[in-house]
Design a protein around this motif. Structure first.
Motif, PDB file in Angstrom:
ATOM      1  N   ASP A  75    -119.214  45.470 -17.497  1.00 14.42           N
ATOM      2  CA  ASP A  75    -118.722  46.658 -18.195  1.00 14.42           C
ATOM      3  C   ASP A  75    -118.862  46.501 -19.700  1.00 14.42           C
ATOM      4  O   ASP A  75    -119.443  47.350 -20.379  1.00 14.42           O
ATOM      5  CB  ASP A  75    -117.260  46.902 -17.817  1.00 14.42           C
ATOM      6  N   TRP A  76    -118.321  45.421 -20.245  1.00 17.58           N
ATOM      7  CA  TRP A  76    -118.251  45.247 -21.694  1.00 17.58           C
ATOM      8  C   TRP A  76    -119.622  45.041 -22.330  1.00 17.58           C
ATOM      9  O   TRP A  76    -119.913  45.588 -23.387  1.00 17.58           O
ATOM     10  CB  TRP A  76    -117.330  44.077 -22.032  1.00 17.58           C
ATOM     11  N   PHE A  77    -120.482  44.234 -21.682  1.00 19.34           N
ATOM     12  CA  PHE A  77    -121.752  43.873 -22.314  1.00 19.34           C
ATOM     13  C   PHE A  77    -122.925  44.776 -21.953  1.00 19.34           C
ATOM     14  O   PHE A  77    -123.928  44.763 -22.662  1.00 19.34           O
ATOM     15  CB  PHE A  77    -122.109  42.418 -21.989  1.00 19.34           C
ATOM     16  N   LEU A  78    -122.831  45.540 -20.883  1.00 19.44           N
ATOM     17  CA  LEU A  78    -123.991  46.327 -20.482  1.00 19.44           C
ATOM     18  C   LEU A  78    -123.658  47.776 -20.136  1.00 19.44           C
ATOM     19  O   LEU A  78    -124.152  48.706 -20.780  1.00 19.44           O
ATOM     20  CB  LEU A  78    -124.673  45.651 -19.278  1.00 19.44           C
ATOM     21  N   VAL A  79    -122.843  47.973 -19.142  1.00 20.38           N
ATOM     22  CA  VAL A  79    -122.638  49.303 -18.570  1.00 20.38           C
ATOM     23  C   VAL A  79    -122.019  50.283 -19.563  1.00 20.38           C
ATOM     24  O   VAL A  79    -122.465  51.433 -19.668  1.00 20.38           O
ATOM     25  CB  VAL A  79    -121.794  49.218 -17.279  1.00 20.38           C
ATOM     26  N   SER A  80    -121.026  49.854 -20.310  1.00 25.67           N
ATOM     27  CA  SER A  80    -120.347  50.762 -21.231  1.00 25.67           C
ATOM     28  C   SER A  80    -121.307  51.362 -22.253  1.00 25.67           C
ATOM     29  O   SER A  80    -121.305  52.571 -22.490  1.00 25.67           O
ATOM     30  CB  SER A  80    -119.216  50.023 -21.937  1.00 25.67           C
ATOM     31  N   LYS A  81    -122.127  50.531 -22.842  1.00 23.25           N
ATOM     32  CA  LYS A  81    -123.087  51.010 -23.844  1.00 23.25           C
ATOM     33  C   LYS A  81    -124.087  51.976 -23.224  1.00 23.25           C
ATOM     34  O   LYS A  81    -124.396  53.024 -23.797  1.00 23.25           O
ATOM     35  CB  LYS A  81    -123.798  49.835 -24.490  1.00 23.25           C
ATOM     36  N   LEU A  82    -124.609  51.609 -22.063  1.00 33.25           N
ATOM     37  CA  LEU A  82    -125.587  52.469 -21.397  1.00 33.25           C
ATOM     38  C   LEU A  82    -124.966  53.802 -20.973  1.00 33.25           C
ATOM     39  O   LEU A  82    -125.566  54.866 -21.160  1.00 33.25           O
ATOM     40  CB  LEU A  82    -126.178  51.761 -20.173  1.00 33.25           C
ATOM     41  N   ALA A  83    -123.779  53.744 -20.401  1.00 30.02           N
ATOM     42  CA  ALA A  83    -123.125  54.962 -19.912  1.00 30.02           C
ATOM     43  C   ALA A  83    -122.787  55.909 -21.063  1.00 30.02           C
ATOM     44  O   ALA A  83    -123.048  57.116 -20.982  1.00 30.02           O
ATOM     45  CB  ALA A  83    -121.863  54.605 -19.129  1.00 30.02           C
ATOM     46  N   LYS A  84    -122.208  55.364 -22.125  1.00 32.02           N
ATOM     47  CA  LYS A  84    -121.866  56.203 -23.279  1.00 32.02           C
ATOM     48  C   LYS A  84    -123.128  56.746 -23.936  1.00 32.02           C
ATOM     49  O   LYS A  84    -123.166  57.911 -24.344  1.00 32.02           O
ATOM     50  CB  LYS A  84    -121.023  55.425 -24.282  1.00 32.02           C
ATOM     51  N   GLY A  85    -124.159  55.935 -24.037  1.00 30.40           N
ATOM     52  CA  GLY A  85    -125.423  56.394 -24.605  1.00 30.40           C
ATOM     53  C   GLY A  85    -126.012  57.541 -23.809  1.00 30.40           C
ATOM     54  O   GLY A  85    -126.451  58.550 -24.368  1.00 30.40           O
ATOM     55  N   PHE A  86    -126.011  57.393 -22.482  1.00 30.35           N
ATOM     56  CA  PHE A  86    -126.530  58.451 -21.615  1.00 30.35           C
ATOM     57  C   PHE A  86    -125.691  59.713 -21.733  1.00 30.35           C
ATOM     58  O   PHE A  86    -126.223  60.820 -21.878  1.00 30.35           O
ATOM     59  CB  PHE A  86    -126.563  57.977 -20.159  1.00 30.35           C
ATOM     60  N   ALA A  87    -124.384  59.536 -21.673  1.00 29.58           N
ATOM     61  CA  ALA A  87    -123.486  60.700 -21.740  1.00 29.58           C
ATOM     62  C   ALA A  87    -123.680  61.473 -23.039  1.00 29.58           C
ATOM     63  O   ALA A  87    -123.784  62.704 -23.022  1.00 29.58           O
ATOM     64  CB  ALA A  87    -122.030  60.258 -21.587  1.00 29.58           C
ATOM     65  N   PHE A  88    -123.717  60.770 -24.167  1.00 29.12           N
ATOM     66  CA  PHE A  88    -123.827  61.462 -25.454  1.00 29.12           C
ATOM     67  C   PHE A  88    -125.241  61.948 -25.747  1.00 29.12           C
ATOM     68  O   PHE A  88    -125.425  62.842 -26.561  1.00 29.12           O
ATOM     69  CB  PHE A  88    -123.298  60.584 -26.594  1.00 29.12           C
ATOM     70  N   ARG A  89    -126.219  61.419 -25.054  1.00 24.05           N
ATOM     71  CA  ARG A  89    -127.587  61.923 -25.251  1.00 24.05           C
ATOM     72  C   ARG A  89    -127.865  63.161 -24.405  1.00 24.05           C
ATOM     73  O   ARG A  89    -128.549  64.079 -24.858  1.00 24.05           O
ATOM     74  CB  ARG A  89    -128.588  60.823 -24.918  1.00 24.05           C
ATOM     75  N   PHE A  90    -127.350  63.175 -23.177  1.00 24.79           N
ATOM     76  CA  PHE A  90    -127.721  64.234 -22.235  1.00 24.79           C
ATOM     77  C   PHE A  90    -126.590  65.167 -21.823  1.00 24.79           C
ATOM     78  O   PHE A  90    -126.854  66.276 -21.369  1.00 24.79           O
ATOM     79  CB  PHE A  90    -128.328  63.620 -20.968  1.00 24.79           C
ATOM     80  N   LEU A  91    -125.339  64.748 -21.894  1.00 20.30           N
ATOM     81  CA  LEU A  91    -124.268  65.524 -21.273  1.00 20.30           C
ATOM     82  C   LEU A  91    -123.254  66.123 -22.238  1.00 20.30           C
ATOM     83  O   LEU A  91    -122.752  67.210 -21.988  1.00 20.30           O
ATOM     84  CB  LEU A  91    -123.524  64.648 -20.251  1.00 20.30           C
TER      85      LEU A  91
END
Length: 159
Positions: free
Chosen positions: A58-74
């Protein structure tokens, strides 16, 4: 929602605890055929390693990817808080279910020695975990952890 890195870490510690504990109990219950004291014991014994695994991903990978995706597309920064929470939470659940379902498959293979079954166990765990994790996150864990977090740490109190 957390406002800085320290708040994010505290929030992640709380959310991971709730989600990993619940999903551990859920998966052990599925594996053992129903709720019992043995489920609580087995789930609790397996919890520490699962928690560390989840926190790291969560801390090192998923959080950054998820937030990046959310703020780029959603969502946009000016979107409503509710929309941001739903989108980010959903974007977090999807990869975490995939990663944690693999962890569950690895745990089963370590116990049984049937490494040839890892792929099938992983693929069958994903939908079972997703149908529990997403509603639990959106309807129960998310609101409770946000309430506890903001009650314990009002905005601006963690620098």
């Amino acid at each position: 929602m957390p406002q800085n890195k320290r708040e994010s870490l505290i929030y992640t510690v709380l959310m991971c605890f709730v989600m990993v504990f619940w999903m551990s109990m859920y998966n052990v219950t599925l594996h053992m055929g129903g709720p019992s004291f043995d489920v609580l014991r087995e789930g609790w014994l397996g919890f520490p390693i699962a928690y560390i695994y989840a926190m790291c991903f969560d801390w090192f990978l998923v959080s950054k990817l998820a937030k990046g995706f959310a703020f780029r597309f959603l969502v946009k920064p000016e979107s409503s808080t509710l929309r941001k929470v739903i989108c980010i939470s959903t974007c977090m659940v999807v990869p975490m279910v995939i990663v944690m379902s693999l962890y569950g498959g690895l745990e089963v293979c370590v116990r049984t020695g049937e490494w040839g079954q890892l792929g099938m166990i992983w693929l069958t765990n994903i939908p079972k975990n997703f149908i529990m994790a997403l509603p639990f996150q959106l309807l129960i864990a998310g609101p409770i952890v946000r309430k506890v977090f903001r009650s314990a740490f009002p905005v601006g109190s963690v620098q």
